[in-house]
Design a protein around this motif. Structure first.
Motif, PDB file in Angstrom:
ATOM      1  N   MET A  37      -1.029  73.398 -11.730  1.00  0.00           N
ATOM      2  CA  MET A  37      -1.218  71.966 -11.682  1.00  0.00           C
ATOM      3  C   MET A  37       0.077  71.847 -10.276  1.00  0.00           C
ATOM      4  SD  MET A  37      -2.604  70.599 -13.796  1.00  0.00           S
ATOM      5  CE  MET A  37      -1.756  68.597 -12.548  1.00  0.00           C
ATOM      6  N   GLN A  38       0.508  72.619  -9.784  1.00  0.00           N
ATOM      7  CA  GLN A  38       1.516  72.446  -8.516  1.00  0.00           C
ATOM      8  C   GLN A  38       1.062  72.793  -7.250  1.00  0.00           C
ATOM      9  OE1 GLN A  38       5.030  74.963  -9.756  1.00  0.00           O
ATOM     10  NE2 GLN A  38       6.536  72.931  -9.467  1.00  0.00           N
ATOM     11  N   LYS A  39      -0.413  73.324  -7.475  1.00  0.00           N
ATOM     12  CA  LYS A  39      -0.989  73.833  -6.801  1.00  0.00           C
ATOM     13  C   LYS A  39      -2.029  72.770  -6.314  1.00  0.00           C
ATOM     14  CE  LYS A  39      -4.563  76.794  -3.618  1.00  0.00           C
ATOM     15  NZ  LYS A  39      -4.183  76.799  -3.024  1.00  0.00           N
ATOM     16  N   VAL A  40      -2.482  72.153  -7.633  1.00  0.00           N
ATOM     17  CA  VAL A  40      -3.470  71.282  -7.294  1.00  0.00           C
ATOM     18  C   VAL A  40      -3.002  69.462  -6.631  1.00  0.00           C
ATOM     19  CG1 VAL A  40      -4.808  69.794  -8.762  1.00  0.00           C
ATOM     20  CG2 VAL A  40      -4.404  71.796  -8.827  1.00  0.00           C
ATOM     21  N   TRP A  41      -1.771  69.498  -6.938  1.00  0.00           N
ATOM     22  CA  TRP A  41      -0.722  68.764  -6.804  1.00  0.00           C
ATOM     23  C   TRP A  41      -0.198  69.004  -5.495  1.00  0.00           C
ATOM     24  CZ3 TRP A  41      -2.212  64.491  -8.949  1.00  0.00           C
ATOM     25  CH2 TRP A  41      -1.477  65.134 -10.022  1.00  0.00           C
ATOM     26  N   MET A  47      18.684  57.076   3.830  1.00  0.00           N
ATOM     27  CA  MET A  47      19.445  58.015   3.427  1.00  0.00           C
ATOM     28  C   MET A  47      19.092  57.665   1.169  1.00  0.00           C
ATOM     29  SD  MET A  47      22.423  56.205   5.336  1.00  0.00           S
ATOM     30  CE  MET A  47      23.643  56.757   4.534  1.00  0.00           C
ATOM     31  N   LEU A  48      18.085  57.084   0.693  1.00  0.00           N
ATOM     32  CA  LEU A  48      18.593  57.656  -0.517  1.00  0.00           C
ATOM     33  C   LEU A  48      16.811  58.357  -0.972  1.00  0.00           C
ATOM     34  CD1 LEU A  48      17.808  53.178  -1.540  1.00  0.00           C
ATOM     35  CD2 LEU A  48      19.962  55.506  -1.619  1.00  0.00           C
ATOM     36  N   LEU A  49      16.297  58.457  -0.234  1.00  0.00           N
ATOM     37  CA  LEU A  49      15.115  59.158   0.332  1.00  0.00           C
ATOM     38  C   LEU A  49      14.875  60.083   1.224  1.00  0.00           C
ATOM     39  CD1 LEU A  49      12.060  56.373  -1.651  1.00  0.00           C
ATOM     40  CD2 LEU A  49      14.010  57.938  -2.907  1.00  0.00           C
ATOM     41  N   PRO A  50      15.506  60.761   1.784  1.00  0.00           N
ATOM     42  CA  PRO A  50      15.621  62.116   2.918  1.00  0.00           C
ATOM     43  C   PRO A  50      14.383  63.052   2.313  1.00  0.00           C
ATOM     44  CG  PRO A  50      17.193  62.441   1.250  1.00  0.00           C
ATOM     45  CD  PRO A  50      16.643  61.476   0.438  1.00  0.00           C
ATOM     46  N   PHE A  51      13.213  62.521   1.823  1.00  0.00           N
ATOM     47  CA  PHE A  51      12.234  63.828   1.386  1.00  0.00           C
ATOM     48  C   PHE A  51      10.905  63.700   2.527  1.00  0.00           C
ATOM     49  CE2 PHE A  51      12.945  62.426  -3.399  1.00  0.00           C
ATOM     50  CZ  PHE A  51      14.570  62.657  -3.178  1.00  0.00           C
ATOM     51  N   PHE A  52      11.257  64.505   3.362  1.00  0.00           N
ATOM     52  CA  PHE A  52      10.756  64.568   4.850  1.00  0.00           C
ATOM     53  C   PHE A  52       8.482  64.402   4.443  1.00  0.00           C
ATOM     54  CE2 PHE A  52       8.234  67.118   8.218  1.00  0.00           C
ATOM     55  CZ  PHE A  52       7.801  65.804   9.115  1.00  0.00           C
ATOM     56  N   GLY A  54      -1.605  63.226  -5.753  1.00  0.00           N
ATOM     57  CA  GLY A  54      -0.502  64.260  -4.995  1.00  0.00           C
ATOM     58  C   GLY A  54       1.195  64.532  -4.977  1.00  0.00           C
ATOM     59  N   SER A  55       1.211  63.283  -3.588  1.00  0.00           N
ATOM     60  CA  SER A  55       2.379  62.864  -3.260  1.00  0.00           C
ATOM     61  C   SER A  55       2.585  62.222  -4.184  1.00  0.00           C
ATOM     62  CB  SER A  55       2.248  62.293  -1.592  1.00  0.00           C
ATOM     63  OG  SER A  55       1.098  62.862  -0.794  1.00  0.00           O
ATOM     64  N   ILE A  56       3.013  61.675  -4.651  1.00  0.00           N
ATOM     65  CA  ILE A  56       3.892  60.914  -5.928  1.00  0.00           C
ATOM     66  C   ILE A  56       4.018  61.261  -6.565  1.00  0.00           C
ATOM     67  CG2 ILE A  56       3.906  59.282  -8.185  1.00  0.00           C
ATOM     68  CD1 ILE A  56       2.040  57.118  -6.541  1.00  0.00           C
ATOM     69  N   ALA A  57       3.175  62.949  -7.576  1.00  0.00           N
ATOM     70  CA  ALA A  57       3.391  64.057  -8.625  1.00  0.00           C
ATOM     71  C   ALA A  57       4.477  64.683  -8.071  1.00  0.00           C
ATOM     72  CB  ALA A  57       2.691  65.285  -8.683  1.00  0.00           C
ATOM     73  N   ILE A  81       8.139  62.369  -7.678  1.00  0.00           N
ATOM     74  CA  ILE A  81       9.204  62.515  -8.969  1.00  0.00           C
ATOM     75  C   ILE A  81       9.305  63.849  -8.832  1.00  0.00           C
ATOM     76  CG2 ILE A  81       7.962  62.486 -10.972  1.00  0.00           C
ATOM     77  CD1 ILE A  81       5.891  60.694 -10.646  1.00  0.00           C
ATOM     78  N   GLY A  82       9.071  64.879  -9.022  1.00  0.00           N
ATOM     79  CA  GLY A  82       9.594  66.238  -8.887  1.00  0.00           C
ATOM     80  C   GLY A  82      10.666  66.389  -8.333  1.00  0.00           C
ATOM     81  N   GLU A  83      11.049  65.693  -7.256  1.00  0.00           N
ATOM     82  CA  GLU A  83      12.444  65.554  -6.118  1.00  0.00           C
ATOM     83  C   GLU A  83      13.466  64.887  -6.568  1.00  0.00           C
ATOM     84  OE1 GLU A  83      13.279  67.677  -2.865  1.00  0.00           O
ATOM     85  OE2 GLU A  83      11.298  68.117  -2.466  1.00  0.00           O
ATOM     86  N   LEU A  84      12.893  63.696  -7.480  1.00  0.00           N
ATOM     87  CA  LEU A  84      14.083  62.833  -7.258  1.00  0.00           C
ATOM     88  C   LEU A  84      14.160  63.423  -9.016  1.00  0.00           C
ATOM     89  CD1 LEU A  84      11.530  59.159  -7.184  1.00  0.00           C
ATOM     90  CD2 LEU A  84      13.665  60.168  -6.272  1.00  0.00           C
TER      91      LEU A  84
END
Length: 487
Positions: A249-253, A408-413, A470-473, A476-479
């Motif tokens: 699933m990670q591969k797909v996302w 600063m709240l969401l530093p996920f490039f 894919g990006s939203i998934a 969510i994982g990062e958060l």
């Protein structure tokens, strides 16, 4: 005697009405005014190309090696080329919509929103406005994150080099927060945001375009050097393999997110009309100039993208970082990394303004129409290219502060880049240009051209939705593991 009132301009600097009195037929007015009563535009195919390259060759180029790593040698370059062709084609459709009616004498549409308003019903205009301006806010956030990462990378690269030279361990000491760098970038943007109009930042676009070529070339060179040092090309035809640490699933996302990253790297349609509005009056028509500038820019950026993305993947294979110059695939030569990251920061200073000026102008034009007699809005002091007014200073400063805090709240490039590209790609790059072109050219419903245009739009909608998922998934994982303001 003939009197003509000049129209309001895009920014606050042009919001005050101005009376112009000339003798009919003496030609004096035409020396410094265009056909719409605004100051004469002076842009050319080269200045338009510089604006586009500044907008296109941005931080997105640094994530392309990661994108290709998810897709592999077979699909990665092919999808990148496909995106380039779609972007070029839909941009030529959009360029035709700058004037309503005759391509040389028709009514000008000054912004993307003006063009949509000229051709499509009111509901679609409102929807376009929400999407466009929300995306511009997102781009400002993404660029703030990218600039801070590059600034922090300069300090970390120097720190790593310091420890290597002295044979010391303790590289954990090189960890630092990106928050102070975001604040510095925000302060710089507050200063440059006081330049009132889009056409007054042409010099900033040229500097930014040069910087983009600088760091792209360095990234390309380092990728080639690393590939040679490896003794061969890394990677595989299918990209990232499912195995330890990577589920199916990670591969797909991640593969879907790669689509969003590529879309973001090419995204500039939302400011195409604003760029076209800087081009001098016909002949030739602005549409012809813009099509040529688009061709030059897309071809140039595609060559760079192919080289940077492919060589980055060749150097690191499946381990390619989401930011080639700051993911620390490279540690040496540290001074060259410093130059590249400094170039990124300088480029993003200009790119931030190129994207945000349309939003600034929209708010200021609305405020001027809503409160035409307000000194708070209209009164200003000019200092060189800057035009300082209390309203502009307050509103633009507040905007920069807001985007900085959110960054600063969401530093996920990588995740932010992919999501922005996915959300904006279909509606702004494909759907609205196609719909406007159909109306403008009177394309008959059910005709071969109509069917082909609708099929293109539908296919791009599927791609956009999949990339967003894919990006939203991934976000969510990062958060799940991230603490706000931890940098």
């Amino acid at each position: 005697m003939e009197k003509k009132q000049a129209s309001y301009g895009k920014g606050a600097a042009r919001m005050a009405p101005m009376e112009v009195s000339v003798e009919a037929g003496n030609g004096a007015e035409s020396d410094w005014l265009d056909d719409d009563g605004r100051p004469r535009r002076t842009g050319t195919v080269w200045t338009a190309s510089a604006h586009i390259i500044t907008a296109v060759i941005g931080s997105g180029v640094l994530s392309l090696a990661w994108a290709i790593a998810q897709l592999g040698w077979a699909a990665g370059p092919a999808i990148m080329l496909l995106f380039a062709l779609v972007i070029y084609y839909t941009s030529t459709l959009l360029a035709e919509c700058y004037r309503s009616g005759d391509p040389e004498t028709g009514k000008r549409n000054y912004t993307y929103m003006d063009a949509v308003r000229s051709y499509l019903p009111g509901t679609k205009v409102k929807l376009c406005g929400v999407i466009q301006y929300a995306n511009l806010v997102g781009v400002a956030i993404g660029y703030t994150i990218a600039a801070s990462i590059s600034m922090r990378a300069i300090g970390r690269a120097d720190c790593f080099h310091y420890h290597d030279v002295r044979g010391r361990s303790g590289k954990d000491e090189c960890k630092s927060s990106s928050n102070p760098y975001m604040i510095v970038f925000g302060v710089v943007q507050i200063l440059f945001s006081q330049i009132p109009d889009f056409d007054q930042i042409w010099w900033l676009s040229i500097v930014a375009a040069v910087m983009s070529f600088t760091y792209s070339t360095i990234g390309l060179g380092l990728g080639i050097a690393q590939t040679v040092a490896n003794g061969g090309i890394q990677g595989s035809l299918t990209g990232l393999s499912v195995g330890p640490g990577v589920t199916s699933m990670q591969k797909v996302w991640r593969s879907l997110q790669a689509f969003g990253n590529i879309a973001f790297a090419y995204s500039y349609s939302i400011i195409l009309i604003e760029i076209q509005d800087t081009v001098k009056a016909p002949p030739p028509s602005e549409a012809k100039v813009m099509k040529k500038a688009t061709g030059i820019s897309v071809a140039t950026t595609t060559v760079f993208y192919m080289l940077c993305g492919c060589m980055g993947y060749a150097a690191f294979g499946d381990a390619a970082p989401d930011n080639l110059l700051t993911g620390f695939g490279f540690y040496e030569p540290f001074w060259l990394l410093d130059v590249a990251n400094a170039a990124i920061v300088l480029h993003l200073v200009g790119a931030y303004q190129v994207f945000c000026q349309p939003l600034f102008a929209f708010v200021e034009k609305w405020a001027a129409a809503r409160w035409p007699d307000s000194a708070f809005i209209a009164r200003e002091l000019r200092v060189g290219p800057f035009a300082i007014s209390v309203f502009r200073l307050t509103w633009r400063t507040a905007f920069v502060c807001l985007t900085t805090v959110v960054s600063m709240l969401l530093p996920f490039f990588g995740d932010v880049v992919g999501l922005l590209g996915a959300v904006a790609f279909w509606p702004l790059t494909v759907y609205f240009p196609v719909e406007m072109y159909i109306v403008q050219r009177g394309v008959r419903r059910g005709s071969t051209r109509w069917v082909c245009l609708k099929m293109l739009s539908a296919a791009c909608l599927v791609v956009s939705v999949a990339a967003a998922a894919g990006s939203i998934a991934d976000v969510i994982g990062e958060l799940k593991e991230y603490r706000p303001f931890s940098g």
